[in-house]
Write a protein that holds these residues in place. Sequence first.
Motif, PDB file in Angstrom:
ATOM      1  N   GLU A   9      51.670  60.884  36.490  1.00 24.91           N
ATOM      2  CA  GLU A   9      50.300  61.006  37.023  1.00 24.91           C
ATOM      3  C   GLU A   9      49.697  62.348  36.596  1.00 24.91           C
ATOM      4  O   GLU A   9      48.536  62.422  36.212  1.00 24.91           O
ATOM      5  N   PHE A  10      50.485  63.429  36.659  1.00 24.71           N
ATOM      6  CA  PHE A  10      50.004  64.748  36.251  1.00 24.71           C
ATOM      7  C   PHE A  10      49.737  64.784  34.747  1.00 24.71           C
ATOM      8  O   PHE A  10      48.714  65.296  34.306  1.00 24.71           O
ATOM      9  N   ALA A  15      47.102  67.570  33.591  1.00 23.08           N
ATOM     10  CA  ALA A  15      47.228  68.560  34.656  1.00 23.08           C
ATOM     11  C   ALA A  15      48.514  69.369  34.580  1.00 23.08           C
ATOM     12  O   ALA A  15      48.705  70.284  35.371  1.00 23.08           O
ATOM     13  N   LEU A  16      49.390  69.055  33.641  1.00 19.88           N
ATOM     14  CA  LEU A  16      50.618  69.799  33.448  1.00 19.88           C
ATOM     15  C   LEU A  16      50.406  70.689  32.233  1.00 19.88           C
ATOM     16  O   LEU A  16      50.429  70.236  31.099  1.00 19.88           O
ATOM     17  N   LEU A  17      50.132  71.987  32.483  1.00 23.70           N
ATOM     18  CA  LEU A  17      49.716  72.918  31.437  1.00 23.70           C
ATOM     19  C   LEU A  17      50.845  73.865  31.058  1.00 23.70           C
ATOM     20  O   LEU A  17      51.665  74.223  31.896  1.00 23.70           O
ATOM     21  N   GLU A  18      50.848  74.291  29.789  1.00 18.54           N
ATOM     22  CA  GLU A  18      51.823  75.274  29.323  1.00 18.54           C
ATOM     23  C   GLU A  18      51.095  76.421  28.660  1.00 18.54           C
ATOM     24  O   GLU A  18      50.069  76.231  28.005  1.00 18.54           O
ATOM     25  N   PRO A  30      55.049  80.329  32.860  1.00 20.05           N
ATOM     26  CA  PRO A  30      54.748  79.655  31.596  1.00 20.05           C
ATOM     27  C   PRO A  30      54.205  78.235  31.791  1.00 20.05           C
ATOM     28  O   PRO A  30      53.781  77.602  30.834  1.00 20.05           O
ATOM     29  N   ARG A  31      54.232  77.732  33.024  1.00 12.22           N
ATOM     30  CA  ARG A  31      53.714  76.383  33.309  1.00 12.22           C
ATOM     31  C   ARG A  31      52.819  76.423  34.529  1.00 12.22           C
ATOM     32  O   ARG A  31      53.014  77.221  35.437  1.00 12.22           O
ATOM     33  N   TYR A  32      51.852  75.506  34.525  1.00  9.26           N
ATOM     34  CA  TYR A  32      50.917  75.451  35.648  1.00  9.26           C
ATOM     35  C   TYR A  32      50.551  73.998  35.903  1.00  9.26           C
ATOM     36  O   TYR A  32      50.280  73.249  34.960  1.00  9.26           O
ATOM     37  N   LEU A  33      50.563  73.612  37.153  1.00 12.17           N
ATOM     38  CA  LEU A  33      50.102  72.286  37.534  1.00 12.17           C
ATOM     39  C   LEU A  33      48.706  72.424  38.103  1.00 12.17           C
ATOM     40  O   LEU A  33      48.515  73.036  39.153  1.00 12.17           O
ATOM     41  N   GLN A  34      47.731  71.880  37.400  1.00 13.59           N
ATOM     42  CA  GLN A  34      46.333  71.978  37.827  1.00 13.59           C
ATOM     43  C   GLN A  34      46.031  70.761  38.704  1.00 13.59           C
ATOM     44  O   GLN A  34      45.601  69.718  38.223  1.00 13.59           O
ATOM     45  N   CYS A  35      46.302  70.911  40.001  1.00 13.01           N
ATOM     46  CA  CYS A  35      46.111  69.791  40.923  1.00 13.01           C
ATOM     47  C   CYS A  35      44.665  69.316  40.971  1.00 13.01           C
ATOM     48  O   CYS A  35      44.413  68.143  41.227  1.00 13.01           O
ATOM     49  N   ALA A  36      43.727  70.205  40.721  1.00 10.22           N
ATOM     50  CA  ALA A  36      42.317  69.781  40.725  1.00 10.22           C
ATOM     51  C   ALA A  36      42.096  68.660  39.713  1.00 10.22           C
ATOM     52  O   ALA A  36      41.332  67.726  39.967  1.00 10.22           O
ATOM     53  N   ARG A  37      42.785  68.724  38.579  1.00  8.01           N
ATOM     54  CA  ARG A  37      42.648  67.668  37.571  1.00  8.01           C
ATOM     55  C   ARG A  37      43.262  66.356  38.039  1.00  8.01           C
ATOM     56  O   ARG A  37      42.705  65.294  37.836  1.00  8.01           O
ATOM     57  N   VAL A  38      44.438  66.429  38.635  1.00 11.09           N
ATOM     58  CA  VAL A  38      45.091  65.199  39.072  1.00 11.09           C
ATOM     59  C   VAL A  38      44.347  64.578  40.254  1.00 11.09           C
ATOM     60  O   VAL A  38      44.322  63.359  40.417  1.00 11.09           O
ATOM     61  N   LEU A  39      43.686  65.412  41.062  1.00 13.87           N
ATOM     62  CA  LEU A  39      42.953  64.915  42.227  1.00 13.87           C
ATOM     63  C   LEU A  39      41.522  64.486  41.893  1.00 13.87           C
ATOM     64  O   LEU A  39      40.834  63.905  42.731  1.00 13.87           O
ATOM     65  N   ALA A 185      46.972  85.819  29.138  1.00 14.02           N
ATOM     66  CA  ALA A 185      47.129  85.266  30.485  1.00 14.02           C
ATOM     67  C   ALA A 185      45.850  84.574  30.933  1.00 14.02           C
ATOM     68  O   ALA A 185      44.752  85.075  30.723  1.00 14.02           O
ATOM     69  N   GLU A 186      46.024  83.412  31.568  1.00 10.46           N
ATOM     70  CA  GLU A 186      44.910  82.676  32.172  1.00 10.46           C
ATOM     71  C   GLU A 186      45.125  82.663  33.670  1.00 10.46           C
ATOM     72  O   GLU A 186      46.258  82.623  34.139  1.00 10.46           O
ATOM     73  N   LYS A 187      44.034  82.667  34.431  1.00 11.93           N
ATOM     74  CA  LYS A 187      44.119  82.588  35.889  1.00 11.93           C
ATOM     75  C   LYS A 187      43.371  81.347  36.340  1.00 11.93           C
ATOM     76  O   LYS A 187      42.199  81.390  36.673  1.00 11.93           O
ATOM     77  N   PRO A 188      44.052  80.183  36.331  1.00 16.13           N
ATOM     78  CA  PRO A 188      43.366  78.938  36.630  1.00 16.13           C
ATOM     79  C   PRO A 188      43.192  78.637  38.113  1.00 16.13           C
ATOM     80  O   PRO A 188      42.496  77.703  38.469  1.00 16.13           O
ATOM     81  N   GLY A 189      43.800  79.405  39.000  1.00 15.77           N
ATOM     82  CA  GLY A 189      43.730  79.128  40.425  1.00 15.77           C
ATOM     83  C   GLY A 189      42.370  79.428  41.020  1.00 15.77           C
ATOM     84  O   GLY A 189      41.445  79.871  40.359  1.00 15.77           O
ATOM     85  N   SER A 190      42.270  79.202  42.330  1.00 17.93           N
ATOM     86  CA  SER A 190      40.996  79.356  43.027  1.00 17.93           C
ATOM     87  C   SER A 190      40.845  80.673  43.738  1.00 17.93           C
ATOM     88  O   SER A 190      39.833  80.926  44.366  1.00 17.93           O
TER      89      SER A 190
END
Length: 193
Positions: A9-10, A15-18, A30-39, A185-190
Amino acid sequence: MDEDEILAEFRAADALLEGHFILSSGLHSPRYLQCARVLADPMRAARLASALVASMPRDIRGAIEIVVSPAMGGIIAGHEMGRALGVEAIFVERPTGTFELRRGFRLKPGQKVLLMEDVVTTGLSSREAIASVEKAGGEVIAAAALVDRSGGEADLGVPFFPLIRLVVPTYEADALPSELAALPAEKPGSRKA
């Protein structure tokens, strides 16, 4: 839903980013799960929430009277959990840096609360949200999340039910491996660090 189906699903939602990510906890990964995308897909969000509810013990899910989520990331996940449980879903936010109920949201004294997150990494945000719920008169009887990034290490002080547990390495800013330090570096959080 098993782990492969959840991760599918991710992946289907990209939504599963590297790369190199700074998490809202301030840790690097090194990995990020972007739940906003999956939701973003309501049908996918409903499937994930229903699977999470089905995985929770019957006595816990039957006692939940309301779902409370921390803004921003937990709002959609919390709403879907409320729908799956058949209860109201509200959220706390940090207008001045500390979680609080706003927008006319109220809890009845002793109301049984499920705290719902999208992702838990250290558990700090969840513990802060739980404290705000208790201050507002609610009783947090359990916490849930789509993803537990702590590998089972986060202690929220209440029973914790993640849909999936992932062991994803995290690093302090001054202890980055060279391959991660070489990436921007990326800061994808809220939330700002």
